[in-house]
Design a protein around this motif. Structure first.
Motif, PDB file in Angstrom:
ATOM      1  N   ALA A 141       0.847  -1.191   0.000  1.00 39.26           N
ATOM      2  CA  ALA A 141       0.000   0.000   0.000  1.00 39.26           C
ATOM      3  C   ALA A 141       0.879   1.236   0.000  1.00 39.26           C
ATOM      4  O   ALA A 141       1.999   1.216   0.521  1.00 39.26           O
ATOM      5  CB  ALA A 141      -0.908   0.003   1.223  1.00 39.26           C
ATOM      6  N   SER A 142       0.367   2.310  -0.584  1.00 41.34           N
ATOM      7  CA  SER A 142       1.080   3.581  -0.606  1.00 41.34           C
ATOM      8  C   SER A 142       0.376   4.565   0.321  1.00 41.34           C
ATOM      9  O   SER A 142      -0.849   4.568   0.428  1.00 41.34           O
ATOM     10  CB  SER A 142       1.126   4.151  -2.022  1.00 41.34           C
ATOM     11  OG  SER A 142       1.846   3.285  -2.870  1.00 41.34           O
ATOM     12  N   GLY A 143       1.163   5.394   0.990  1.00 43.91           N
ATOM     13  CA  GLY A 143       0.623   6.425   1.866  1.00 43.91           C
ATOM     14  C   GLY A 143       1.349   7.730   1.621  1.00 43.91           C
ATOM     15  O   GLY A 143       2.238   7.811   0.784  1.00 43.91           O
ATOM     16  N   GLY A 144       0.987   8.745   2.387  1.00 43.34           N
ATOM     17  CA  GLY A 144       1.591  10.063   2.207  1.00 43.34           C
ATOM     18  C   GLY A 144       0.905  10.812   1.077  1.00 43.34           C
ATOM     19  O   GLY A 144      -0.182  10.445   0.635  1.00 43.34           O
TER      20      GLY A 144
ATOM     21  N   THR B 102       5.369  13.190  -0.369  1.00 40.95           N
ATOM     22  CA  THR B 102       5.762  12.342   0.763  1.00 40.95           C
ATOM     23  C   THR B 102       5.301  10.897   0.557  1.00 40.95           C
ATOM     24  O   THR B 102       5.265  10.116   1.504  1.00 40.95           O
ATOM     25  CB  THR B 102       5.166  12.879   2.083  1.00 40.95           C
ATOM     26  OG1 THR B 102       3.733  12.848   1.998  1.00 40.95           O
ATOM     27  CG2 THR B 102       5.662  14.286   2.372  1.00 40.95           C
ATOM     28  N   TYR B 103       4.947  10.564  -0.661  1.00 41.96           N
ATOM     29  CA  TYR B 103       4.472   9.223  -1.007  1.00 41.96           C
ATOM     30  C   TYR B 103       5.511   8.174  -0.612  1.00 41.96           C
ATOM     31  O   TYR B 103       6.716   8.378  -0.794  1.00 41.96           O
ATOM     32  CB  TYR B 103       4.280   9.189  -2.518  1.00 41.96           C
ATOM     33  CG  TYR B 103       3.095   8.437  -3.046  1.00 41.96           C
ATOM     34  CD1 TYR B 103       1.914   8.311  -2.341  1.00 41.96           C
ATOM     35  CD2 TYR B 103       3.168   7.865  -4.308  1.00 41.96           C
ATOM     36  CE1 TYR B 103       0.840   7.626  -2.882  1.00 41.96           C
ATOM     37  CE2 TYR B 103       2.094   7.181  -4.853  1.00 41.96           C
ATOM     38  CZ  TYR B 103       0.930   7.071  -4.127  1.00 41.96           C
ATOM     39  OH  TYR B 103      -0.136   6.392  -4.658  1.00 41.96           O
ATOM     40  N   TYR B 104       5.049   7.049  -0.065  1.00 39.13           N
ATOM     41  CA  TYR B 104       5.921   5.949   0.338  1.00 39.13           C
ATOM     42  C   TYR B 104       5.150   4.641   0.213  1.00 39.13           C
ATOM     43  O   TYR B 104       3.940   4.642  -0.002  1.00 39.13           O
ATOM     44  CB  TYR B 104       6.421   6.142   1.776  1.00 39.13           C
ATOM     45  CG  TYR B 104       5.301   6.168   2.792  1.00 39.13           C
ATOM     46  CD1 TYR B 104       4.880   4.998   3.418  1.00 39.13           C
ATOM     47  CD2 TYR B 104       4.648   7.353   3.108  1.00 39.13           C
ATOM     48  CE1 TYR B 104       3.829   5.006   4.327  1.00 39.13           C
ATOM     49  CE2 TYR B 104       3.614   7.369   4.011  1.00 39.13           C
ATOM     50  CZ  TYR B 104       3.201   6.200   4.620  1.00 39.13           C
ATOM     51  OH  TYR B 104       2.163   6.214   5.509  1.00 39.13           O
TER      52      TYR B 104
ATOM     53  N   GLU C  66      11.362   4.260   1.334  1.00 40.89           N
ATOM     54  CA  GLU C  66      11.118   5.545   1.990  1.00 40.89           C
ATOM     55  C   GLU C  66      10.627   6.597   0.983  1.00 40.89           C
ATOM     56  O   GLU C  66      10.933   6.522  -0.204  1.00 40.89           O
ATOM     57  CB  GLU C  66      12.407   6.051   2.644  1.00 40.89           C
ATOM     58  CG  GLU C  66      12.921   5.186   3.770  1.00 40.89           C
ATOM     59  CD  GLU C  66      12.204   5.414   5.083  1.00 40.89           C
ATOM     60  OE1 GLU C  66      11.400   6.363   5.201  1.00 40.89           O
ATOM     61  OE2 GLU C  66      12.448   4.617   6.005  1.00 40.89           O
ATOM     62  N   PRO C  67       9.902   7.620   1.454  1.00 38.75           N
ATOM     63  CA  PRO C  67       9.395   8.657   0.548  1.00 38.75           C
ATOM     64  C   PRO C  67      10.492   9.520  -0.061  1.00 38.75           C
ATOM     65  O   PRO C  67      10.410   9.914  -1.221  1.00 38.75           O
ATOM     66  CB  PRO C  67       8.483   9.500   1.436  1.00 38.75           C
ATOM     67  CG  PRO C  67       8.915   9.225   2.821  1.00 38.75           C
ATOM     68  CD  PRO C  67       9.466   7.824   2.827  1.00 38.75           C
ATOM     69  N   ILE C  68      11.517   9.830   0.724  1.00 35.64           N
ATOM     70  CA  ILE C  68      12.680  10.544   0.206  1.00 35.64           C
ATOM     71  C   ILE C  68      13.786   9.507   0.185  1.00 35.64           C
ATOM     72  O   ILE C  68      14.298   9.098   1.214  1.00 35.64           O
ATOM     73  CB  ILE C  68      13.049  11.753   1.071  1.00 35.64           C
ATOM     74  CG1 ILE C  68      11.884  12.737   1.079  1.00 35.64           C
ATOM     75  CG2 ILE C  68      14.328  12.411   0.557  1.00 35.64           C
ATOM     76  CD1 ILE C  68      12.036  13.875   2.047  1.00 35.64           C
TER      77      ILE C  68
ATOM     78  N   GLY D 232       8.966  10.787  -3.404  1.00 38.62           N
ATOM     79  CA  GLY D 232       7.571  10.393  -3.582  1.00 38.62           C
ATOM     80  C   GLY D 232       7.442   9.015  -4.205  1.00 38.62           C
ATOM     81  O   GLY D 232       6.827   8.856  -5.246  1.00 38.62           O
ATOM     82  N   THR D 233       8.013   8.001  -3.562  1.00 35.00           N
ATOM     83  CA  THR D 233       8.114   6.645  -4.106  1.00 35.00           C
ATOM     84  C   THR D 233       6.877   5.820  -3.774  1.00 35.00           C
ATOM     85  O   THR D 233       6.700   5.391  -2.636  1.00 35.00           O
ATOM     86  CB  THR D 233       9.347   5.947  -3.521  1.00 35.00           C
ATOM     87  OG1 THR D 233       9.240   5.974  -2.097  1.00 35.00           O
ATOM     88  CG2 THR D 233      10.623   6.631  -3.939  1.00 35.00           C
ATOM     89  N   GLY D 234       5.993   5.605  -4.726  1.00 32.76           N
ATOM     90  CA  GLY D 234       4.782   4.845  -4.432  1.00 32.76           C
ATOM     91  C   GLY D 234       4.057   4.350  -5.655  1.00 32.76           C
ATOM     92  O   GLY D 234       4.569   4.412  -6.761  1.00 32.76           O
ATOM     93  N   HIS D 235       2.816   3.883  -5.404  1.00 28.15           N
ATOM     94  CA  HIS D 235       1.931   3.329  -6.437  1.00 28.15           C
ATOM     95  C   HIS D 235       2.636   2.173  -7.152  1.00 28.15           C
ATOM     96  O   HIS D 235       3.044   2.288  -8.302  1.00 28.15           O
ATOM     97  CB  HIS D 235       1.497   4.399  -7.424  1.00 28.15           C
ATOM     98  CG  HIS D 235       0.103   4.154  -7.910  1.00 28.15           C
ATOM     99  ND1 HIS D 235      -0.903   5.038  -7.685  1.00 28.15           N
ATOM    100  CD2 HIS D 235      -0.440   3.107  -8.561  1.00 28.15           C
ATOM    101  CE1 HIS D 235      -2.025   4.558  -8.206  1.00 28.15           C
ATOM    102  NE2 HIS D 235      -1.761   3.386  -8.745  1.00 28.15           N
ATOM    103  N   VAL D 236       2.750   1.055  -6.449  1.00 32.60           N
ATOM    104  CA  VAL D 236       3.641  -0.026  -6.852  1.00 32.60           C
ATOM    105  C   VAL D 236       2.949  -1.182  -7.551  1.00 32.60           C
ATOM    106  O   VAL D 236       1.742  -1.357  -7.473  1.00 32.60           O
ATOM    107  CB  VAL D 236       4.402  -0.601  -5.630  1.00 32.60           C
ATOM    108  CG1 VAL D 236       5.130   0.488  -4.896  1.00 32.60           C
ATOM    109  CG2 VAL D 236       3.483  -1.360  -4.694  1.00 32.60           C
TER     110      VAL D 236
END
Length: 137
Positions: free
Chosen positions: A16-19, A28-30, A63-65, A71-75
């Motif tokens: 799951a992605s948050g931020g 701040t996506y992670y 991590e987000p950074i 903004g590392t997400g939506h995997v």
């Protein structure tokens, strides 16, 4: 947001992605992960916290950074022909920022309890990552 479930080694991984997404280098996506012995749950993190109703839990995957990636997400997750798993996600490239998210890929490793994560929870962007192995057909 940006959820994905994959099955491996007889267990299911719920990513799951948050931020916050889509704010450029201020994103701040992670990504976090929960595991279950059944596709239908119950999914728990490495501290035993249930994913249902949780907004702060999950084992950190990336991590987000994360180095040069922000903004590392939506995997999604892929398995290559050698049996290795890779995290596919989007992020902003702070080294070559044009305001658009880019497609990223990093090899997943697994801790002693089987939880997947990217090495040091940090993107390989700007460094030496490992690409998937694909057998020529």
């Amino acid at each position: 947001e940006g959820t994905y479930i994959t099955k491996r080694f007889g267990r299911a991984d719920f990513f799951a992605s948050g931020g916050t997404c889509c704010k450029g280098l201020d994103s701040t996506y992670y990504t976090t992960v929960y595991m279950s012995d059944s596709l239908f749950g119950t999914y728990v993190d490495d501290k035993g916290q249930d994913a249902y109703g949780s907004i702060d839990g999950g084992r950190m995957v990336i991590e987000p950074i994360s180095g040069a990636a922000k903004g590392t997400g939506h995997v999604s997750v892929i398995e290559d022909d050698a049996g290795d798993f890779f995290l596919v996600y989007h992020a902003y490239d702070s080294l070559n920022n044009n305001g658009y998210r880019k497609l990223m890929i990093d090899k997943l490793i697994f801790d002693e309890n089987g939880f997947p994560h990217v090495k040091n929870q940090t993107s390989s962007l700007g460094g030496q990552g490992e690409a998937p192995y694909i057998i020529p057909r």
